[in-house]
Every structure is written in C-alpha cells, then in structure tokens.
Design a protein around this motif. Structure first.
Motif, PDB file in Angstrom:
ATOM      1  N   ASN A  50       6.171  23.396 -13.051  1.00 31.53           N
ATOM      2  CA  ASN A  50       6.606  24.534 -13.848  1.00 31.53           C
ATOM      3  C   ASN A  50       6.675  25.782 -12.975  1.00 31.53           C
ATOM      4  O   ASN A  50       5.732  26.057 -12.220  1.00 31.53           O
ATOM      5  N   PRO A  51       7.766  26.560 -13.055  1.00 29.53           N
ATOM      6  CA  PRO A  51       7.915  27.749 -12.216  1.00 29.53           C
ATOM      7  C   PRO A  51       6.755  28.736 -12.382  1.00 29.53           C
ATOM      8  O   PRO A  51       6.328  29.022 -13.502  1.00 29.53           O
ATOM      9  N   GLY A  52       6.233  29.213 -11.259  1.00 27.65           N
ATOM     10  CA  GLY A  52       5.220  30.261 -11.266  1.00 27.65           C
ATOM     11  C   GLY A  52       3.809  29.831 -11.609  1.00 27.65           C
ATOM     12  O   GLY A  52       2.902  30.671 -11.638  1.00 27.65           O
ATOM     13  N   GLU A  53       3.599  28.541 -11.868  1.00 27.98           N
ATOM     14  CA  GLU A  53       2.276  28.098 -12.291  1.00 27.98           C
ATOM     15  C   GLU A  53       1.499  27.363 -11.200  1.00 27.98           C
ATOM     16  O   GLU A  53       0.283  27.222 -11.292  1.00 27.98           O
ATOM     17  N   ASN A  54       2.215  26.888 -10.188  1.00 32.64           N
ATOM     18  CA  ASN A  54       1.566  26.065  -9.167  1.00 32.64           C
ATOM     19  C   ASN A  54       1.953  26.537  -7.770  1.00 32.64           C
ATOM     20  O   ASN A  54       2.829  27.383  -7.600  1.00 32.64           O
ATOM     21  N   LEU A  55       1.294  25.983  -6.783  1.00 33.94           N
ATOM     22  CA  LEU A  55       1.614  26.302  -5.399  1.00 33.94           C
ATOM     23  C   LEU A  55       2.601  25.290  -4.844  1.00 33.94           C
ATOM     24  O   LEU A  55       2.344  24.081  -4.890  1.00 33.94           O
ATOM     25  N   ALA A 125       5.935  20.492  16.963  1.00 36.19           N
ATOM     26  CA  ALA A 125       5.431  21.216  15.792  1.00 36.19           C
ATOM     27  C   ALA A 125       5.518  20.292  14.588  1.00 36.19           C
ATOM     28  O   ALA A 125       6.025  19.166  14.682  1.00 36.19           O
ATOM     29  N   CYS A 126       5.001  20.759  13.465  1.00 36.11           N
ATOM     30  CA  CYS A 126       5.158  20.001  12.220  1.00 36.11           C
ATOM     31  C   CYS A 126       5.391  20.985  11.083  1.00 36.11           C
ATOM     32  O   CYS A 126       4.971  22.145  11.129  1.00 36.11           O
ATOM     33  N   ILE A 127       6.088  20.508  10.081  1.00 33.77           N
ATOM     34  CA  ILE A 127       6.278  21.247   8.835  1.00 33.77           C
ATOM     35  C   ILE A 127       5.418  20.543   7.789  1.00 33.77           C
ATOM     36  O   ILE A 127       5.694  19.396   7.413  1.00 33.77           O
ATOM     37  N   ILE A 128       4.365  21.206   7.374  1.00 27.74           N
ATOM     38  CA  ILE A 128       3.460  20.630   6.378  1.00 27.74           C
ATOM     39  C   ILE A 128       3.825  21.184   5.011  1.00 27.74           C
ATOM     40  O   ILE A 128       3.620  22.369   4.711  1.00 27.74           O
ATOM     41  N   GLY A 129       4.406  20.344   4.172  1.00 27.47           N
ATOM     42  CA  GLY A 129       4.731  20.750   2.813  1.00 27.47           C
ATOM     43  C   GLY A 129       3.675  20.230   1.853  1.00 27.47           C
ATOM     44  O   GLY A 129       3.225  19.093   1.977  1.00 27.47           O
ATOM     45  N   PHE A 130       3.273  21.062   0.920  1.00 24.15           N
ATOM     46  CA  PHE A 130       2.305  20.582  -0.071  1.00 24.15           C
ATOM     47  C   PHE A 130       2.553  21.235  -1.427  1.00 24.15           C
ATOM     48  O   PHE A 130       3.012  22.371  -1.532  1.00 24.15           O
ATOM     49  N   GLY A 131       2.285  20.458  -2.442  1.00 29.22           N
ATOM     50  CA  GLY A 131       2.296  20.970  -3.808  1.00 29.22           C
ATOM     51  C   GLY A 131       0.879  20.868  -4.350  1.00 29.22           C
ATOM     52  O   GLY A 131       0.218  19.839  -4.170  1.00 29.22           O
ATOM     53  N   LEU A 132       0.412  21.918  -4.960  1.00 34.91           N
ATOM     54  CA  LEU A 132      -0.933  21.929  -5.561  1.00 34.91           C
ATOM     55  C   LEU A 132      -0.813  22.425  -6.985  1.00 34.91           C
ATOM     56  O   LEU A 132      -0.357  23.546  -7.231  1.00 34.91           O
ATOM     57  N   ASN A 133      -1.180  21.572  -7.931  1.00 38.28           N
ATOM     58  CA  ASN A 133      -1.127  21.942  -9.340  1.00 38.28           C
ATOM     59  C   ASN A 133      -2.282  22.897  -9.646  1.00 38.28           C
ATOM     60  O   ASN A 133      -3.447  22.519  -9.555  1.00 38.28           O
TER      61      ASN A 133
END
Length: 243
Positions: A50-55, A125-133
């Motif tokens: 959901n937009p604006g609720e998580n990282l 290098a690395c690109i570390i993508g993460f999603g955190l609820n």
C-alpha cells in the motif's frame, strides 16, 4: 548516506541501477519510494504494498573488497541488518527464512533482492533492494504476510526505520570488509527459520521429503540433514521449505 526520495517509481532497484550507470554514486546511496508499480522479489516474484505505509528502498553498496564466490554473504549481512532492526524495535519471533525472507511470528514481514554489479569477473558493487512491511494493517489474499504494526499494534516513522536499517547494514558490512566471516555466518545460522527442527521440503520435481536444516555453506547453499545421516546441499531453485 545520500537518500533520494521518490513519490512513485516502477522499481527502486531499477532506478538505482540506471543511476549508477550514469554517474559515480556515493557509497550507501539510497532510493526510497512511496509506491512502486513493478517491485521485484526472488525468482521473478512481485512485491506489492500500500502506498506510503511501508518501506520500499534500494541501496547502492561498494563491495569491491569481496571475492565473487562470497556474494551470498551480502544476503547474509542484509538479512541480519533487517532482523536486528526489527528486534531493536521489539518485534517478536523474528527469523530468516533461507535465503533472505524475514519472518515475524512465522509470517513474511520483509523480502530482499540483491543485484550484483560485476566487471571483469569481479564484484564492484551491489544494489540491495528490500521491502519491509511497516504500517499496513492487512494483506488481502496473503495469509502468510504481516507488518510491524500488525505484530506490535504500533505506528512507525518510516524515515526512522530506514535509518536504522542502513545503520545496521553498515555495521555488518564493515564486519564483512574486516573479514569477520565466522561471526557473520554464526549469527545468520542462529537466525535461520526451522533450524534443527523436523521440516518438510519440496524439490524441483515436486517431490516431498523430510529433513533438518543444519546451516548454510560458504556459497549460500542450504544444508539439510536427510535420511541415513546424510547432509545434502541445495541451491535456491532446488528446494522449497514448506510451512
């Protein structure tokens, strides 16, 4: 740490990778978005929020000090950084589901996707993508998903959470750069979900088998004790832990 904030983007990782190809980036440059339309997970899965609720963030890290066959250690330290952040904020029952899903109360609270930048067969290098609820209150049709708010009944400041994650990532990355491999691996294996517990797995052919997770190899393969006392190693696409 340089932070780039975006309202909406297809993918923070894609944006950061393109940016890194256009100019030299400061180490720990972070891209964070209110929403992303094409968030990606492991093996082509999507990450919705959901937009604006998580990282939803991606960070550029110089890992030129690391040999290419040690690339899984980037996943280890990222998992530890997010796990440490959650524990510092009193989120209960945090574990790492191999290779790098973060669980709270046996439900997924965070996912990680790492893309390496390799030149001349060397890590650059690395690109570390993460999603955190974080503050999302429910996940329709996702019974195995949770958030920090659902666990603790509290609302969190996303900027503060992001800073904690990046601070902890820098701590573990420094340990990795200093060659403290033993400590990092020990900490990661302590965090492993279902470690030393009887578990059911599904192999690439769809067959089920039982075993005990013992740890991971230096290359990141999951080590499972199966029948006859044999420890077998599995790559990411070779096995799924059922729970």
């Amino acid at each position: 740490m340089h932070i780039i904030k975006l309202n909406a983007i297809d993918s923070t990782s894609t944006f950061l990778r393109q940016l890194s190809g256009e100019k030299k980036l400061e180490n720990y440059t972070v891209v964070v978005a209110e929403s992303q339309s094409k968030g990606r997970g492991q093996m082509g899965t999507s990450w919705s929020s959901n937009p604006g609720e998580n990282l939803m963030a991606s960070v550029f890290v110089d890992v030129s000090f690391l040999a290419i066959h040690y690339s899984f250690w980037i996943s280890m330290v990222t998992s530890l950084a997010i796990s440490k952040t959650l524990k510092e904020l009193y989120i209960s029952n945090v574990k790492v589901k191999w290779p790098n899903d973060i669980l709270a109360d046996q439900k997924k609270i965070s996912g990680i996707l790492i893309e390496n930048v390799i030149k001349n067969n060397r890590l650059q290098a690395c690109i570390i993508g993460f999603g955190l609820n974080v503050n999302q209150g429910c996940f329709d049709n996702l019974p195995l998903a949770t958030s920090m708010q659902m666990v603790s009944r509290k609302t969190y400041n996303l900027d503060a959470i992001l800073k904690k994650v990046i601070d902890n990532l820098q701590i573990y990355m420094t340990q990795l750069k200093d060659g403290d491999f033993t400590n990092i691996k020990d900490l990661y294996e302590i965090e492993l979900f279902r470690k030393e517990k009887p578990s059911t797995f599904e192999d690439a052919e769809g067959s089920l088998f039982s075993g005990f997770i013992k740890g991971v190899s230096k290359s990141g393969h999951l080590q499972v004790l199966i029948e006859d006392g044999v420890i077998k190693e599995f790559e990411l696409k070779e096995v799924t832990l059922l729970y």
